[in-house]
Design a protein around this motif. Structure first.
Motif, PDB file in Angstrom:
ATOM      1  N   UNK A 135      18.307  40.779  91.654  1.00 53.65           N
ATOM      2  CA  UNK A 135      17.786  39.748  90.668  1.00 53.65           C
ATOM      3  C   UNK A 135      17.268  38.526  91.779  1.00 53.65           C
ATOM      4  N   UNK A 136      16.217  37.984  91.036  1.00 59.27           N
ATOM      5  CA  UNK A 136      15.332  36.771  91.879  1.00 59.27           C
ATOM      6  C   UNK A 136      15.676  35.588  91.440  1.00 59.27           C
ATOM      7  N   UNK A 137      16.751  34.964  91.944  1.00 58.90           N
ATOM      8  CA  UNK A 137      17.147  33.524  91.613  1.00 58.90           C
ATOM      9  C   UNK A 137      16.397  32.538  92.174  1.00 58.90           C
ATOM     10  N   UNK A 138      17.026  31.544  92.793  1.00 58.34           N
ATOM     11  CA  UNK A 138      16.441  30.603  93.677  1.00 58.34           C
ATOM     12  C   UNK A 138      16.075  29.360  93.083  1.00 58.34           C
ATOM     13  N   UNK A 139      16.173  29.311  91.738  1.00 59.47           N
ATOM     14  CA  UNK A 139      15.662  27.934  91.024  1.00 59.47           C
ATOM     15  C   UNK A 139      16.730  26.981  91.326  1.00 59.47           C
ATOM     16  N   UNK A 140      16.394  25.630  91.317  1.00 67.70           N
ATOM     17  CA  UNK A 140      17.398  24.446  91.310  1.00 67.70           C
ATOM     18  C   UNK A 140      18.483  24.573  90.196  1.00 67.70           C
ATOM     19  N   UNK A 141      18.261  24.938  89.045  1.00 64.66           N
ATOM     20  CA  UNK A 141      19.183  25.194  87.973  1.00 64.66           C
ATOM     21  C   UNK A 141      20.100  26.226  88.288  1.00 64.66           C
ATOM     22  N   UNK A 142      19.869  27.252  88.748  1.00 64.21           N
ATOM     23  CA  UNK A 142      20.645  28.402  89.400  1.00 64.21           C
ATOM     24  C   UNK A 142      21.788  27.881  90.320  1.00 64.21           C
ATOM     25  N   UNK A 143      20.990  27.105  91.176  1.00 63.94           N
ATOM     26  CA  UNK A 143      21.863  26.491  92.436  1.00 63.94           C
ATOM     27  C   UNK A 143      22.889  25.619  92.070  1.00 63.94           C
ATOM     28  N   UNK A 144      22.391  24.701  90.999  1.00 59.05           N
ATOM     29  CA  UNK A 144      23.129  23.824  90.305  1.00 59.05           C
ATOM     30  C   UNK A 144      24.266  24.230  89.560  1.00 59.05           C
ATOM     31  N   UNK A 145      24.150  25.291  88.985  1.00 54.39           N
ATOM     32  CA  UNK A 145      24.959  26.298  88.147  1.00 54.39           C
ATOM     33  C   UNK A 145      26.159  26.653  89.051  1.00 54.39           C
ATOM     34  N   UNK A 146      25.675  27.339  90.316  1.00 55.26           N
ATOM     35  CA  UNK A 146      26.395  27.810  91.285  1.00 55.26           C
ATOM     36  C   UNK A 146      27.527  26.759  91.944  1.00 55.26           C
ATOM     37  N   UNK A 184      19.481  29.756  82.528  1.00 55.89           N
ATOM     38  CA  UNK A 184      19.748  29.268  81.227  1.00 55.89           C
ATOM     39  C   UNK A 184      21.028  28.912  80.374  1.00 55.89           C
ATOM     40  N   UNK A 185      22.006  29.138  81.305  1.00 51.45           N
ATOM     41  CA  UNK A 185      23.277  28.795  80.905  1.00 51.45           C
ATOM     42  C   UNK A 185      23.559  27.596  80.813  1.00 51.45           C
ATOM     43  N   UNK A 186      24.186  27.186  79.734  1.00 51.70           N
ATOM     44  CA  UNK A 186      24.592  25.805  79.236  1.00 51.70           C
ATOM     45  C   UNK A 186      26.071  25.176  79.850  1.00 51.70           C
TER      46      UNK A 186
END
Length: 228
Positions: free
Chosen positions: A102-113, A203-205
């Motif tokens: 998967x290609x993530x790397x967005x700030x929202x994904x990193x914030x979720x992590x 997109x996770x809340x």
């Protein structure tokens, strides 16, 4: 150019060995074999899950021509140390791009992590090497214990409670029938037994993240087989 093309263009081919990780998909090993070379499997660093430079140095033989590191789960391999090994041994280094990741790397994904890392208990959360930016293509935790039944029982318990999860590397490449080698890679084997990928999509809340944490922490880490 792809990995196979880069290796072939540098003159790597039949009779040569190329160091690749076993804890990954088979893509890199297949690229090596497609040009007539032999994949040479080396162990991983337990924190990054990428090739361990010291293990690579130990694996090299007079027939070794190249090193092909794979950046895994969004954490880059230690290219600086691997380049030193390559330079000392006169080897080519070719970075492999795993197209199945998967290609993530967005700030929202990193914030979720970051949210999950700060709140999860009972599992070992991802480790990021100093000075490295983790993209979190996958959020991979360890369920420590005495082997695969602990992780698999934990995964079944999560799924029974509606939490998506998956085993990120089902079988190390050196144990696949088409690449089978009689060797022991302790960190690779341990990761294959313990690792589990949890959802971390952009997109996770916050409510979904809170439920994920609540379910994981409620299980208290290891889950007895009978409870799964």
């Amino acid at each position: 150019m792809g990995t196979a093309e880069q290796l072939a263009a540098a003159g790597v081919g039949f009779g040569d060995e190329v160091v690749v990780p076993s804890y990954a998909t088979a893509e890199a090993a297949e690229a090596v074999r497609s040009i007539g070379a032999l994949p040479l499997f080396a162990d991983i660093d337990p924190g990054s899950f990428c090739l361990d430079p010291a293990a690579v140095a130990r694996a090299v033989t007079p027939r070794t021509a190249a090193i092909v590191p794979v950046h895994l789960f969004g954490h880059p391999a230690d290219l600086m140390a691997l380049r030193l090994v390559a330079a000392e041994r006169g080897l080519l280094l070719v970075e492999h791009v795993d197209h199945t990741e998967e290609r993530g790397g967005s700030s929202p994904r990193q914030a979720n992590a970051a949210y999950l890392t700060s709140r999860l208990t009972g599992v070992v959360t991802p480790v990021t090497a100093p000075g490295v930016v983790h993209r979190y293509d996958s959020y991979v935790v360890r369920v420590p214990g005495n082997g695969r039944p602990d992780r698999d029982a934990f995964a079944r318990a999560l799924r029974a409670r509606g939490v998506r999860c998956r085993v990120p590397v089902q079988t190390p490449v050196h144990r696949m029938p088409s690449f089978r080698r009689e060797l022991w890679l302790p960190e690779t084997e341990r990761a294959a037994d313990e690792c589990l990928a949890l959802p971390v999509e952009e997109e996770m809340t916050r409510r979904e993240l809170q439920r994920l944490v609540s379910v994981c922490n409620g299980l208290g880490g290891l889950v007895p087989l009978a409870a799964a």
